[in-house]
Design a protein around this motif. Structure first.
Motif, PDB file in Angstrom:
ATOM      1  N   MET A   1       0.824  -1.217   0.000  1.00  0.00           N
ATOM      2  CA  MET A   1       0.000   0.000   0.000  1.00  0.00           C
ATOM      3  C   MET A   1       0.853   1.259   0.000  1.00  0.00           C
ATOM      4  O   MET A   1       0.463   2.282  -0.544  1.00  0.00           O
ATOM      5  CB  MET A   1      -0.922  -0.020   1.220  1.00  0.00           C
ATOM      6  N   ALA A   2       2.039   1.188   0.620  1.00  0.00           N
ATOM      7  CA  ALA A   2       2.922   2.352   0.647  1.00  0.00           C
ATOM      8  C   ALA A   2       3.344   2.728  -0.766  1.00  0.00           C
ATOM      9  O   ALA A   2       3.401   3.902  -1.125  1.00  0.00           O
ATOM     10  CB  ALA A   2       4.133   2.064   1.523  1.00  0.00           C
ATOM     11  N   THR A   3       3.634   1.686  -1.582  1.00  0.00           N
ATOM     12  CA  THR A   3       4.041   1.933  -2.969  1.00  0.00           C
ATOM     13  C   THR A   3       2.912   2.580  -3.755  1.00  0.00           C
ATOM     14  O   THR A   3       3.126   3.537  -4.507  1.00  0.00           O
ATOM     15  CB  THR A   3       4.460   0.618  -3.647  1.00  0.00           C
ATOM     16  N   LEU A   4       1.696   2.063  -3.579  1.00  0.00           N
ATOM     17  CA  LEU A   4       0.540   2.621  -4.273  1.00  0.00           C
ATOM     18  C   LEU A   4       0.318   4.075  -3.875  1.00  0.00           C
ATOM     19  O   LEU A   4       0.050   4.942  -4.722  1.00  0.00           O
ATOM     20  CB  LEU A   4      -0.709   1.792  -3.965  1.00  0.00           C
ATOM     21  N   GLY A   5       0.456   4.364  -2.582  1.00  0.00           N
ATOM     22  CA  GLY A   5       0.288   5.736  -2.111  1.00  0.00           C
ATOM     23  C   GLY A   5       1.321   6.672  -2.712  1.00  0.00           C
ATOM     24  O   GLY A   5       0.998   7.806  -3.105  1.00  0.00           O
ATOM     25  N   PHE A   6       2.567   6.196  -2.816  1.00  0.00           N
ATOM     26  CA  PHE A   6       3.630   7.011  -3.407  1.00  0.00           C
ATOM     27  C   PHE A   6       3.347   7.290  -4.882  1.00  0.00           C
ATOM     28  O   PHE A   6       3.485   8.431  -5.342  1.00  0.00           O
ATOM     29  CB  PHE A   6       4.977   6.302  -3.252  1.00  0.00           C
ATOM     30  N   VAL A   7       2.953   6.243  -5.608  1.00  0.00           N
ATOM     31  CA  VAL A   7       2.665   6.408  -7.039  1.00  0.00           C
ATOM     32  C   VAL A   7       1.487   7.353  -7.239  1.00  0.00           C
ATOM     33  O   VAL A   7       1.497   8.206  -8.143  1.00  0.00           O
ATOM     34  CB  VAL A   7       2.381   5.036  -7.698  1.00  0.00           C
ATOM     35  N   LEU A   8       0.471   7.237  -6.399  1.00  0.00           N
ATOM     36  CA  LEU A   8      -0.690   8.117  -6.499  1.00  0.00           C
ATOM     37  C   LEU A   8      -0.296   9.566  -6.237  1.00  0.00           C
ATOM     38  O   LEU A   8      -0.699  10.477  -6.979  1.00  0.00           O
ATOM     39  CB  LEU A   8      -1.767   7.669  -5.513  1.00  0.00           C
ATOM     40  N   ASP A   9       0.513   9.798  -5.201  1.00  0.00           N
ATOM     41  CA  ASP A   9       0.962  11.162  -4.895  1.00  0.00           C
ATOM     42  C   ASP A   9       1.831  11.720  -6.020  1.00  0.00           C
ATOM     43  O   ASP A   9       1.731  12.905  -6.364  1.00  0.00           O
ATOM     44  CB  ASP A   9       1.740  11.178  -3.579  1.00  0.00           C
ATOM     45  N   PHE A  10       2.684  10.873  -6.591  1.00  0.00           N
ATOM     46  CA  PHE A  10       3.537  11.310  -7.702  1.00  0.00           C
ATOM     47  C   PHE A  10       2.680  11.679  -8.908  1.00  0.00           C
ATOM     48  O   PHE A  10       2.953  12.680  -9.600  1.00  0.00           O
ATOM     49  CB  PHE A  10       4.523  10.202  -8.072  1.00  0.00           C
ATOM     50  N   SER A  11       1.636  10.887  -9.164  1.00  0.00           N
ATOM     51  CA  SER A  11       0.742  11.174 -10.283  1.00  0.00           C
ATOM     52  C   SER A  11       0.038  12.512 -10.083  1.00  0.00           C
ATOM     53  O   SER A  11      -0.091  13.310 -11.025  1.00  0.00           O
ATOM     54  CB  SER A  11      -0.289  10.060 -10.440  1.00  0.00           C
ATOM     55  N   VAL A  12      -0.420  12.768  -8.864  1.00  0.00           N
ATOM     56  CA  VAL A  12      -1.071  14.048  -8.556  1.00  0.00           C
ATOM     57  C   VAL A  12      -0.125  15.207  -8.864  1.00  0.00           C
ATOM     58  O   VAL A  12      -0.499  16.191  -9.519  1.00  0.00           O
ATOM     59  CB  VAL A  12      -1.508  14.090  -7.078  1.00  0.00           C
ATOM     60  N   ALA A  13       1.124  15.090  -8.396  1.00  0.00           N
ATOM     61  CA  ALA A  13       2.109  16.162  -8.609  1.00  0.00           C
ATOM     62  C   ALA A  13       2.419  16.349 -10.086  1.00  0.00           C
ATOM     63  O   ALA A  13       2.507  17.481 -10.581  1.00  0.00           O
ATOM     64  CB  ALA A  13       3.375  15.852  -7.819  1.00  0.00           C
ATOM     65  N   ALA A  14       2.596  15.224 -10.816  1.00  0.00           N
ATOM     66  CA  ALA A  14       2.947  15.303 -12.242  1.00  0.00           C
ATOM     67  C   ALA A  14       1.830  15.959 -13.056  1.00  0.00           C
ATOM     68  O   ALA A  14       2.090  16.857 -13.873  1.00  0.00           O
ATOM     69  CB  ALA A  14       3.235  13.903 -12.778  1.00  0.00           C
ATOM     70  N   PHE A  15       0.593  15.535 -12.840  1.00  0.00           N
ATOM     71  CA  PHE A  15      -0.527  16.120 -13.578  1.00  0.00           C
ATOM     72  C   PHE A  15      -0.687  17.602 -13.241  1.00  0.00           C
ATOM     73  O   PHE A  15      -0.940  18.425 -14.133  1.00  0.00           O
ATOM     74  CB  PHE A  15      -1.824  15.364 -13.266  1.00  0.00           C
ATOM     75  N   LEU A  16      -0.545  17.942 -11.970  1.00  0.00           N
ATOM     76  CA  LEU A  16      -0.714  19.336 -11.561  1.00  0.00           C
ATOM     77  C   LEU A  16       0.374  20.226 -12.153  1.00  0.00           C
ATOM     78  O   LEU A  16       0.090  21.306 -12.690  1.00  0.00           O
ATOM     79  CB  LEU A  16      -0.697  19.435 -10.038  1.00  0.00           C
ATOM     80  N   LEU A  17       1.630  19.779 -12.103  1.00  0.00           N
ATOM     81  CA  LEU A  17       2.737  20.575 -12.640  1.00  0.00           C
ATOM     82  C   LEU A  17       2.623  20.742 -14.152  1.00  0.00           C
ATOM     83  O   LEU A  17       2.849  21.834 -14.691  1.00  0.00           O
ATOM     84  CB  LEU A  17       4.063  19.926 -12.272  1.00  0.00           C
ATOM     85  N   CYS A  18       2.261  19.653 -14.857  1.00  0.00           N
ATOM     86  CA  CYS A  18       2.081  19.749 -16.312  1.00  0.00           C
ATOM     87  C   CYS A  18       0.946  20.702 -16.659  1.00  0.00           C
ATOM     88  O   CYS A  18       1.038  21.497 -17.604  1.00  0.00           O
ATOM     89  CB  CYS A  18       1.811  18.365 -16.904  1.00  0.00           C
ATOM     90  N   GLY A  19      -0.142  20.635 -15.896  1.00  0.00           N
ATOM     91  CA  GLY A  19      -1.272  21.525 -16.134  1.00  0.00           C
ATOM     92  C   GLY A  19      -0.902  22.980 -15.909  1.00  0.00           C
ATOM     93  O   GLY A  19      -1.261  23.856 -16.714  1.00  0.00           O
ATOM     94  N   ILE A  20      -0.178  23.262 -14.839  1.00  0.00           N
ATOM     95  CA  ILE A  20       0.238  24.634 -14.545  1.00  0.00           C
ATOM     96  C   ILE A  20       1.186  25.151 -15.623  1.00  0.00           C
ATOM     97  O   ILE A  20       1.074  26.297 -16.087  1.00  0.00           O
ATOM     98  CB  ILE A  20       0.903  24.708 -13.157  1.00  0.00           C
ATOM     99  N   LEU A  21       2.138  24.306 -16.054  1.00  0.00           N
ATOM    100  CA  LEU A  21       3.089  24.712 -17.094  1.00  0.00           C
ATOM    101  C   LEU A  21       2.369  25.065 -18.391  1.00  0.00           C
ATOM    102  O   LEU A  21       2.678  26.072 -19.043  1.00  0.00           O
ATOM    103  CB  LEU A  21       4.101  23.591 -17.336  1.00  0.00           C
ATOM    104  N   LEU A  22       1.409  24.232 -18.775  1.00  0.00           N
ATOM    105  CA  LEU A  22       0.637  24.508 -19.987  1.00  0.00           C
ATOM    106  C   LEU A  22      -0.187  25.781 -19.842  1.00  0.00           C
ATOM    107  O   LEU A  22      -0.326  26.560 -20.788  1.00  0.00           O
ATOM    108  CB  LEU A  22      -0.275  23.318 -20.315  1.00  0.00           C
ATOM    109  N   TRP A  23      -0.737  25.991 -18.673  1.00  0.00           N
ATOM    110  CA  TRP A  23      -1.526  27.201 -18.443  1.00  0.00           C
ATOM    111  C   TRP A  23      -0.658  28.455 -18.546  1.00  0.00           C
ATOM    112  O   TRP A  23      -1.067  29.456 -19.148  1.00  0.00           O
ATOM    113  CB  TRP A  23      -2.186  27.138 -17.065  1.00  0.00           C
TER     114      TRP A  23
END
Length: 363
Positions: A1-23
């Protein structure tokens, strides 16, 4: 579960940063870039909400087909198509068509709000089989199969005109296949609750986000503005000058195939279409790719791409000589390129310099 939580948090950060950069760079592209920025930010919020709900126990970790996840998954699949629809057919996505795209999700949410469903907790595929007669289980299977999977083919029915599109059919197929893979992984995760499948799903989504963002910012052209100074169509003078042949290397024109190709290139300008391929070109001159490839090599070309791109570069050079290039990337788009990297590589190979340097020299 720790791995899943890390991957989920990383996905949140990646999508948010890409969205902000595009904006932040929205003014450098067309409307599709705004769509993509909004999509990435919305998905980052959805992943963040999922993380919070799982950690708060609202959605049980490892549970199968929770209604909240199913409605969220349907919404995510739909919004993933906003950007490519605008790229494929700029302006086609009106408010009315947008509403029609989202109508299944809106209908689902309204039904669940007005008629709340008692959702049986399912922890495995075996639980699905045991409770298959329950109406809420049938409803969730219907959402998964009937509503989500058909969206995987939506890009294949959007009107496509290569003169106004920033992508080729090959890109459309790749995008569709990737979204289909995301949907299949989500489908399997919803049926099994497997953490490994969830990690695979999140990983594919994150890589997809990063690759598409990179392509949007650095690879694909923005759609030329309506007031572009590049002429339409190509002036006859580009290819009809006395004693002029395009491209310059033509040692094999005695070959009947090359003569057919030369006429086809000049009369129909098929090189301008990003959809042109070796298979289609061979069919147009009544041969197959094997004979076409050999004829091109005998004529001094490395391969089909070298041949077709040489016409595009020569058209670019002719427009430059006529002083009709005001925007380099608009001109590259106009002559048939859909990738900045490919256009610049072909131009440097042909001229030994960059477009800006070449234009400065020819002024």
């Amino acid at each position: 579960m720790a791995t899943l939580g890390f991957v989920l948090d990383f996905s949140v950060a990646a999508f948010l940063l890409c969205g902000i950069l595009l904006w932040l760079r929205r003014d450098e592209g067309d409307r599709s870039r705004l769509f993509l920025a909004a999509v990435w930010i919305l998905i980052s919020m959805a992943f963040f909400l999922r993380s919070v709900l799982v950690r708060a126990g609202v959605i049980e970790s490892g549970s199968v087909m929770p209604l909240l996840n199913l409605s969220g998954g349907l919404l995510a699949i739909i919004i993933l198509y906003l950007y490519p629809v605008e790229v494929i057919s700029p302006g086609w996505l009106t408010l009315k068509r947008g509403f029609l795209m989202f109508s299944p999700w809106i209908f689902l949410v309204l039904c669940l709000t007005v008629f709340p469903v008692r959702a049986t907790t399912l922890q495995s595929f075996a639980d699905i089989v045991r409770n298959i007669s329950e109406p809420d289980v049938w409803l969730r299977l219907a959402i998964l199969v009937v509503l989500i999977l058909p969206y995987c083919a939506v890009l294949l029915v959007i009107p496509y005109n290569w003169r106004r599109s920033r992508v080729s059919n090959a890109w459309i197929v790749r995008y569709t296949m990737t979204v289909a893979l995301i949907a299949v992984l989500y489908f399997i995760f919803m049926l099994t609750g497997s953490a490994a499948v969830s990690i695979a799903h999140l990983s594919v989504c994150t890589v997809f986000c990063i690759v598409i963002t990179y392509q949007e910012l650095f690879i694909r052209f923005s759609l030329p503005r309506e007031d572009t100074d590049v002429p339409e169509p190509v002036p006859d003078a580009v290819f009809s000058g006395a004693g002029k042949s395009l491209p310059q290397k033509r040692p094999g024109l005695a070959d009947p195939l090359m003569e057919k190709l030369d006429r086809l290139m000049k009369d129909e300008e098929v090189w301008r279409s990003p959809e042109m391929s070796a298979v289609r070109l061979a069919a147009l001159i009544g041969t197959n790719t094997r004979y076409l490839s050999q004829a091109l090599k005998d004529a001094g070309y490395e391969n089909y791409s070298d041949f077709i791109n040489s016409y595009r570069i020569d058209c670019f050079l002719e427009l430059a000589r006529q002083g009709k290039i005001k925007n380099v990337y608009d001109a590259f788009f106009y002559v048939g390129f859909r990738s900045k990297a490919t256009a610049l590589r072909c131009f440097r190979k042909r001229t030994g310099t960059t477009p800006s340097e070449y234009l400065r020299i020819t002024e």
